[in-house]
Design an enzyme around this catalytic site. Sequence first.
Site, PDB file in Angstrom:
ATOM      1  N   LEU A  54       0.792  -1.135  -0.059  1.00 20.77           N
ATOM      2  CA  LEU A  54      -0.142  -0.031  -0.067  1.00 20.77           C
ATOM      3  C   LEU A  54       0.892   1.327  -0.101  1.00 20.77           C
ATOM      4  O   LEU A  54       2.035   1.235   0.512  1.00 20.77           O
ATOM      5  CB  LEU A  54      -0.866   0.070   1.232  1.00 20.77           C
ATOM      6  N   ASP A  55       0.422   2.504  -0.601  1.00 19.66           N
ATOM      7  CA  ASP A  55       1.044   3.437  -0.666  1.00 19.66           C
ATOM      8  C   ASP A  55       1.404   4.098   0.943  1.00 19.66           C
ATOM      9  O   ASP A  55       0.314   3.826   1.677  1.00 19.66           O
ATOM     10  CB  ASP A  55       0.357   4.608  -1.303  1.00 19.66           C
ATOM     11  N   LYS A  56       2.225   4.981   1.350  1.00 19.36           N
ATOM     12  CA  LYS A  56       2.622   5.286   2.557  1.00 19.36           C
ATOM     13  C   LYS A  56       0.964   5.971   3.171  1.00 19.36           C
ATOM     14  O   LYS A  56       1.034   5.876   4.340  1.00 19.36           O
ATOM     15  CB  LYS A  56       3.768   6.132   2.570  1.00 19.36           C
ATOM     16  N   THR A  58      -1.996   5.372   2.513  1.00 16.46           N
ATOM     17  CA  THR A  58      -3.171   4.544   2.327  1.00 16.46           C
ATOM     18  C   THR A  58      -3.326   3.771   3.630  1.00 16.46           C
ATOM     19  O   THR A  58      -2.110   2.912   3.902  1.00 16.46           O
ATOM     20  CB  THR A  58      -2.919   3.680   0.993  1.00 16.46           C
TER      21      THR A  58
END
Length: 219
Positions: A54-56, A58
């Site tokens: 996951l993106d930071k 998210t």
Amino acid sequence: MYRILAQHNEFMVINKGPGLGMHDETDESGLVNPGLVSRVKADTGFVLYPVHRLDKMTSGLVLLARTTAANRALSMAFADRQVSKQYLALSDRKPKKKQGWVKGDMQKGRGGSWMLARSLDNPAISWFDSVPVREGLRLYRIKPQTGKTHQIRVALKSIGAPILGDERYGGTVAERGYLHAWRLSFTLADEAFDFICPPDEGEMFLLPELKAAIAGLSE
């Protein structure tokens, strides 16, 4: 920074908090800030393999394999699009359309950002629908069919509804990026699993109207 939602002999399911990276980061002073995987390893003593990321910004569901066999099987399932992923996002902009497909090749832009092209050589593919939360705020459910970097963030920007708090893609300033990995369904060794994790961090994700909006999303 995270909560363990489920432990299985072959995997763990984590609820990652917003602002925590998947992997270790080194700041300008040389200090190492441990990421999610390192933190869970240190706290549990398990050998763990991240099978997706996951993106930071998210929050939400992350699947970590506990064995090399499970890592191989789950990684292949993600690659073969056999894992169902659903995300929730908030935007305070009016979209060009309220549901449908977003498809296009991802092209690198400036400073690590991405853009959605009209070509379809190796496209990012997402399906979404949406419901109003209250005046000026809309909830989006996104089902990505591919796993490109920043895919959901770029998809929502492309329909005129950048994610609240996602300043990189033109979103209104907020205390967090309002993107959450909400539901994860997969099969391992012929056993089906389905995890749901409602968002629990962020002022707008805690609005009383949000629960009703989520309930209003059709199956």
